[in-house]
Scaffold this motif. Structure first.
Motif, PDB file in Angstrom:
ATOM      1  N   LYS A 251      52.615  48.667  56.526  1.00  0.00           N
ATOM      2  CA  LYS A 251      52.424  48.749  55.085  1.00  0.00           C
ATOM      3  C   LYS A 251      51.018  49.250  54.766  1.00  0.00           C
ATOM      4  CE  LYS A 251      52.977  45.747  51.023  1.00  0.00           C
ATOM      5  NZ  LYS A 251      54.140  46.152  50.247  1.00  0.00           N
ATOM      6  N   GLY A 252      50.104  48.907  55.639  1.00  0.00           N
ATOM      7  CA  GLY A 252      48.733  49.363  55.431  1.00  0.00           C
ATOM      8  C   GLY A 252      47.825  48.830  56.521  1.00  0.00           C
ATOM      9  N   VAL A 253      46.663  49.447  56.660  1.00  0.00           N
ATOM     10  CA  VAL A 253      45.682  48.941  57.618  1.00  0.00           C
ATOM     11  C   VAL A 253      44.319  48.922  56.941  1.00  0.00           C
ATOM     12  CG1 VAL A 253      46.816  49.717  59.733  1.00  0.00           C
ATOM     13  CG2 VAL A 253      45.284  51.258  58.529  1.00  0.00           C
ATOM     14  N   ALA A 254      43.426  48.111  57.476  1.00  0.00           N
ATOM     15  CA  ALA A 254      42.035  48.113  57.023  1.00  0.00           C
ATOM     16  C   ALA A 254      41.191  47.929  58.269  1.00  0.00           C
ATOM     17  CB  ALA A 254      41.791  46.980  56.031  1.00  0.00           C
ATOM     18  N   PHE A 255      40.286  48.854  58.493  1.00  0.00           N
ATOM     19  CA  PHE A 255      39.439  48.754  59.681  1.00  0.00           C
ATOM     20  C   PHE A 255      37.992  48.536  59.292  1.00  0.00           C
ATOM     21  CE2 PHE A 255      42.815  51.651  61.396  1.00  0.00           C
ATOM     22  CZ  PHE A 255      43.375  50.708  62.242  1.00  0.00           C
ATOM     23  N   ASP A 256      37.266  47.984  60.234  1.00  0.00           N
ATOM     24  CA  ASP A 256      35.832  47.800  60.050  1.00  0.00           C
ATOM     25  C   ASP A 256      35.161  48.085  61.393  1.00  0.00           C
ATOM     26  OD1 ASP A 256      33.502  47.303  58.854  1.00  0.00           O
ATOM     27  OD2 ASP A 256      33.744  45.144  58.671  1.00  0.00           O
ATOM     28  N   HIS A 257      33.880  48.286  61.363  1.00  0.00           N
ATOM     29  CA  HIS A 257      33.183  48.604  62.610  1.00  0.00           C
ATOM     30  C   HIS A 257      31.742  48.167  62.490  1.00  0.00           C
ATOM     31  CE1 HIS A 257      30.649  51.867  61.021  1.00  0.00           C
ATOM     32  NE2 HIS A 257      31.589  51.891  60.109  1.00  0.00           N
ATOM     33  N   LYS A 258      31.057  48.089  63.628  1.00  0.00           N
ATOM     34  CA  LYS A 258      29.647  47.726  63.544  1.00  0.00           C
ATOM     35  C   LYS A 258      28.762  48.952  63.506  1.00  0.00           C
ATOM     36  CE  LYS A 258      25.942  44.955  65.223  1.00  0.00           C
ATOM     37  NZ  LYS A 258      25.269  44.667  66.477  1.00  0.00           N
ATOM     38  N   SER A 259      28.892  49.832  64.491  1.00  0.00           N
ATOM     39  CA  SER A 259      27.956  50.956  64.491  1.00  0.00           C
ATOM     40  C   SER A 259      28.590  52.268  64.932  1.00  0.00           C
ATOM     41  CB  SER A 259      26.723  50.641  65.335  1.00  0.00           C
ATOM     42  OG  SER A 259      27.101  49.994  66.520  1.00  0.00           O
TER      43      SER A 259
ATOM     44  N   THR B 191      36.982  53.442  58.239  1.00  0.00           N
ATOM     45  CA  THR B 191      36.937  52.539  57.094  1.00  0.00           C
ATOM     46  C   THR B 191      37.354  53.223  55.795  1.00  0.00           C
ATOM     47  OG1 THR B 191      34.631  53.077  56.713  1.00  0.00           O
ATOM     48  CG2 THR B 191      35.061  51.144  58.066  1.00  0.00           C
ATOM     49  N   THR B 192      37.553  54.543  55.829  1.00  0.00           N
ATOM     50  CA  THR B 192      37.910  55.234  54.588  1.00  0.00           C
ATOM     51  C   THR B 192      39.413  55.162  54.347  1.00  0.00           C
ATOM     52  OG1 THR B 192      38.229  57.337  55.712  1.00  0.00           O
ATOM     53  CG2 THR B 192      36.023  56.877  54.867  1.00  0.00           C
ATOM     54  N   SER B 193      39.795  55.156  53.079  1.00  0.00           N
ATOM     55  CA  SER B 193      41.221  55.063  52.767  1.00  0.00           C
ATOM     56  C   SER B 193      41.938  56.331  53.208  1.00  0.00           C
ATOM     57  CB  SER B 193      41.411  54.833  51.277  1.00  0.00           C
ATOM     58  OG  SER B 193      40.897  55.941  50.569  1.00  0.00           O
ATOM     59  N   GLU B 194      41.196  57.443  53.246  1.00  0.00           N
ATOM     60  CA  GLU B 194      41.787  58.706  53.664  1.00  0.00           C
ATOM     61  C   GLU B 194      42.402  58.576  55.060  1.00  0.00           C
ATOM     62  OE1 GLU B 194      38.825  61.510  54.597  1.00  0.00           O
ATOM     63  OE2 GLU B 194      40.257  63.104  55.064  1.00  0.00           O
ATOM     64  N   VAL B 195      41.650  57.972  55.987  1.00  0.00           N
ATOM     65  CA  VAL B 195      42.147  57.804  57.351  1.00  0.00           C
ATOM     66  C   VAL B 195      43.175  56.674  57.409  1.00  0.00           C
ATOM     67  CG1 VAL B 195      41.482  57.154  59.688  1.00  0.00           C
ATOM     68  CG2 VAL B 195      40.080  58.766  58.393  1.00  0.00           C
ATOM     69  N   GLN B 196      42.920  55.593  56.680  1.00  0.00           N
ATOM     70  CA  GLN B 196      43.811  54.436  56.755  1.00  0.00           C
ATOM     71  C   GLN B 196      45.189  54.736  56.183  1.00  0.00           C
ATOM     72  OE1 GLN B 196      41.585  51.240  54.997  1.00  0.00           O
ATOM     73  NE2 GLN B 196      40.062  51.250  56.635  1.00  0.00           N
ATOM     74  N   GLN B 197      45.235  55.642  55.194  1.00  0.00           N
ATOM     75  CA  GLN B 197      46.518  56.028  54.606  1.00  0.00           C
ATOM     76  C   GLN B 197      47.464  56.646  55.634  1.00  0.00           C
ATOM     77  OE1 GLN B 197      48.266  55.829  51.786  1.00  0.00           O
ATOM     78  NE2 GLN B 197      46.730  54.359  51.102  1.00  0.00           N
ATOM     79  N   ARG B 198      46.862  57.259  56.655  1.00  0.00           N
ATOM     80  CA  ARG B 198      47.688  57.954  57.654  1.00  0.00           C
ATOM     81  C   ARG B 198      48.569  56.995  58.457  1.00  0.00           C
ATOM     82  NH1 ARG B 198      42.793  61.623  60.073  1.00  0.00           N
ATOM     83  NH2 ARG B 198      42.255  62.644  58.116  1.00  0.00           N
ATOM     84  N   PHE B 199      48.212  55.708  58.455  1.00  0.00           N
ATOM     85  CA  PHE B 199      49.003  54.736  59.216  1.00  0.00           C
ATOM     86  C   PHE B 199      50.225  54.255  58.437  1.00  0.00           C
ATOM     87  CE2 PHE B 199      46.528  53.689  62.994  1.00  0.00           C
ATOM     88  CZ  PHE B 199      45.292  54.252  62.696  1.00  0.00           C
ATOM     89  N   VAL B 200      50.180  54.410  57.120  1.00  0.00           N
ATOM     90  CA  VAL B 200      51.216  53.824  56.280  1.00  0.00           C
ATOM     91  C   VAL B 200      52.574  54.460  56.588  1.00  0.00           C
ATOM     92  CG1 VAL B 200      51.988  53.475  53.907  1.00  0.00           C
ATOM     93  CG2 VAL B 200      49.571  53.297  54.474  1.00  0.00           C
ATOM     94  N   GLY B 201      53.588  53.598  56.756  1.00  0.00           N
ATOM     95  CA  GLY B 201      54.943  54.088  56.999  1.00  0.00           C
ATOM     96  C   GLY B 201      55.270  54.305  58.462  1.00  0.00           C
ATOM     97  N   LYS B 202      54.273  54.230  59.325  1.00  0.00           N
ATOM     98  CA  LYS B 202      54.544  54.390  60.760  1.00  0.00           C
ATOM     99  C   LYS B 202      55.226  53.127  61.287  1.00  0.00           C
ATOM    100  CE  LYS B 202      52.321  58.315  60.901  1.00  0.00           C
ATOM    101  NZ  LYS B 202      52.938  59.591  61.225  1.00  0.00           N
ATOM    102  N   LYS B 203      55.924  53.266  62.434  1.00  0.00           N
ATOM    103  CA  LYS B 203      56.671  52.124  62.980  1.00  0.00           C
ATOM    104  C   LYS B 203      56.024  51.662  64.293  1.00  0.00           C
ATOM    105  CE  LYS B 203      60.505  53.140  60.351  1.00  0.00           C
ATOM    106  NZ  LYS B 203      60.507  52.533  59.028  1.00  0.00           N
ATOM    107  N   ILE B 204      56.063  50.369  64.533  1.00  0.00           N
ATOM    108  CA  ILE B 204      55.491  49.866  65.780  1.00  0.00           C
ATOM    109  C   ILE B 204      56.564  49.603  66.841  1.00  0.00           C
ATOM    110  CG2 ILE B 204      53.461  48.890  64.660  1.00  0.00           C
ATOM    111  CD1 ILE B 204      54.789  46.112  65.066  1.00  0.00           C
ATOM    112  N   TYR B 205      57.829  49.548  66.431  1.00  0.00           N
ATOM    113  CA  TYR B 205      58.909  49.292  67.395  1.00  0.00           C
ATOM    114  C   TYR B 205      59.747  50.547  67.614  1.00  0.00           C
ATOM    115  CZ  TYR B 205      58.446  44.250  67.884  1.00  0.00           C
ATOM    116  OH  TYR B 205      58.001  43.010  68.202  1.00  0.00           O
TER     117      TYR B 205
END
Lengths: 249, 224
Positions: A153-161, A171-185
């Motif tokens: 449904k969505g992802v949110a990432f964070d990082h240190k450096s 961390t940008t929504s542009e990249v995170q949007q690319r995960f939406v709708g993908k399947k893990i199984y």
């Protein structure tokens, strides 16, 4: 002018005490504000994984929304509920430090699960926190699965450096949007999703995500983090899935 | 007799008090902006000029942070310059800079958490920014506090405008935006091909090189 050794020693000591005192004072005074920011940041990320929160500007509103929408629990590696620690103190999912848990063996770790509930109280999405290694330092994330426990449904990432503009783009929504709708199984087998090399790739399968140009290694870190943690949560996913089928029958 | 004495006393009092922004003091601020720019002429602080200039917003935060650190460390070192033993002066300067940088980092963490996450390690790396230590050693150790503050402001602004210009071009061509505002889409150009080179450090080198070229052509500065 040459000064005596005693003077130099005394000067250094006094300077150290003053500067040290200043720093500890600042640290103590800023601690509450920092902790609040971290709590807000955590809840922002959990909510951000399932919905667009960019329109919510006030921290209080966000915290209120969080309390209203999100229910949490903690499970172990077998997917069984954990409610209290060895001393009998209750465990709160929001207080579980994923980074600290990362140091333990997987069997000893606690795995928080956040459930995003809709209007009628039914679970609309499951959110799982994760932690891993990026290119330079740690990365962390939240992955939200639809109630079929398969579609992202969505992802949110964070990082240190990670490098700003390159790996830090996770961390940008542009990249995170690319995960939406993908399947893990794939059928009944957990395959996770993976970022591919390069950007602007065509014809991606439902387990592949377009990569970030110039940040392939950060992408690899994200992939292995997803793979590992979805593996840890799989017993829980299976329990939930079989639970649902039983309920349907 | 008594009137004479009074007059000379008045004169002596007036003489040392210089206008708050006299010609000499204005020069302290304006020199580092162009003729003696810390980045393009002295070629200091290049590391951070490459590292954080991908986008305008972190660059602006970095500019403010560096300027604040230079100004306050100049002030502190200049105030205690006659107390600092010559043999340990470098480590004293370093201790003061490190303290200020840590303070900046903690304040960012408490009030601008998002920016703190973006800048990450780079705020801590202000400690190693040669401009800060260079100004302490070259100026604050030998001048009065007020002049040192002006010198710090000058150097800070000199550093800031250069990295902001670099960041402007890098964000414009690398990400197609300014302060995260999509410029090309706003003026009606869809699918502007962004230049990946600008996002890399190489882009910063190129912009900086062109900047130095233009500046030296104008000022006629030649390295000896």
């Amino acid at each position: 002018m040459q000064r005596s050794n005693t003077y130099i020693l005394l000067f250094s000591m006094v300077l150290t005490i003053i500067l040290g005192g200043l720093l500890s004072m600042a640290s103590v005074m800023l601690k509450p504000a920092q902790e609040k920011q971290i709590e807000l940041d955590t809840k922002k990320k959990i909510l951000g994984a399932v919905m667009d929160i960019s329109s919510i500007k006030k921290p209080e509103e966000l915290l209120a929304l969080y309390d209203q929408k999100v229910k949490s629990e903690v499970v172990d590696i077998n997917g069984d509920l954990v409610t209290a620690d060895e001393k009998g103190n209750p465990i709160v999912a929001e207080k579980v430090n994923i980074q600290k848990n990362y140091r333990f063996a997987p069997e000893d770790r606690l795995f928080p699960v956040y459930k995003f509930t809709g209007e009628s109280g039914t679970v609309e999405a499951y959110i799982f926190p994760m932690f891993g290694a990026g290119l330079w330092d740690w990365i962390s994330g939240y992955i939200a699965l639809e109630d079929d426990l398969n579609t992202i449904k969505g992802v949110a990432f964070d990082h240190k450096s990670e490098t700003p503009g390159l790996g830090a783009r996770i961390t940008t929504s542009e990249v995170q949007q690319r995960f939406v709708g993908k399947k893990i199984y794939e059928g009944n087998e957990l395959v996770s999703v993976a970022m591919v090399k390069g950007e602007g790739n065509q014809g991606l399968t439902e387990h592949q995500v377009d990569g970030m140009s110039g940040a392939t290694l950060t992408g690899k870190g994200v992939n292995s983090m997803l793979q590992t943690y979805l593996g840890y949560y799989e017993p829980y996913l299976q329990q939930k899935k079989s639970g649902e089928t039983v309920a349907l029958n | 007799m008594s009137t004479e004495v009074a007059e000379t006393e008045v004169k002596q009092e007036k003489k040392p008090s210089e206008a708050l922004l006299s010609k000499r003091r204005k020069k302290i601020i304006s020199d580092p902006l162009n003729d003696d720019n810390p980045v393009t002429v002295q070629v200091l602080g290049i590391c951070s000029a490459l590292a954080i200039t991908i986008k305008m917003e972190p660059t602006l935060t970095m500019s403010i942070a560096v300027t604040a650190v230079i100004v306050f460390s100049n002030l502190i070192i200049s105030s205690i310059r006659n107390l600092i033993p010559g043999r340990v002066r470098i480590i004293v300067q370093l201790a003061v800079i490190a303290t200020l940088v840590t303070l900046v980092s903690e304040v960012l963490k408490a009030y601008y958490f998002d920016m703190y996450k973006v800048l990450g390690a780079f705020v801590g790396l202000i400690i190693t920014n040669c401009i800060v230590m260079g100004r302490l050693e070259a100026y604050a150790m030998a001048n009065k506090p007020y002049d040192s503050i002006l010198d710090g402001l000058g150097s800070g602004f000199g550093y800031s405008w250069i990295i902001l210009v670099v960041a402007f071009f890098r964000e414009l061509f690398g990400s197609g935006s300014i302060f995260d505002f999509k410029v090309f889409e706003a003026v009606g150009i869809q699918n502007f091909p962004t230049n990946g080179l600008m996002v890399d450090s190489i882009g910063a080198f190129m912009v900086l090189g062109i900047l130095i070229w233009v500046q030296r052509t104008k000022t006629g500065y030649v390295e000896h």
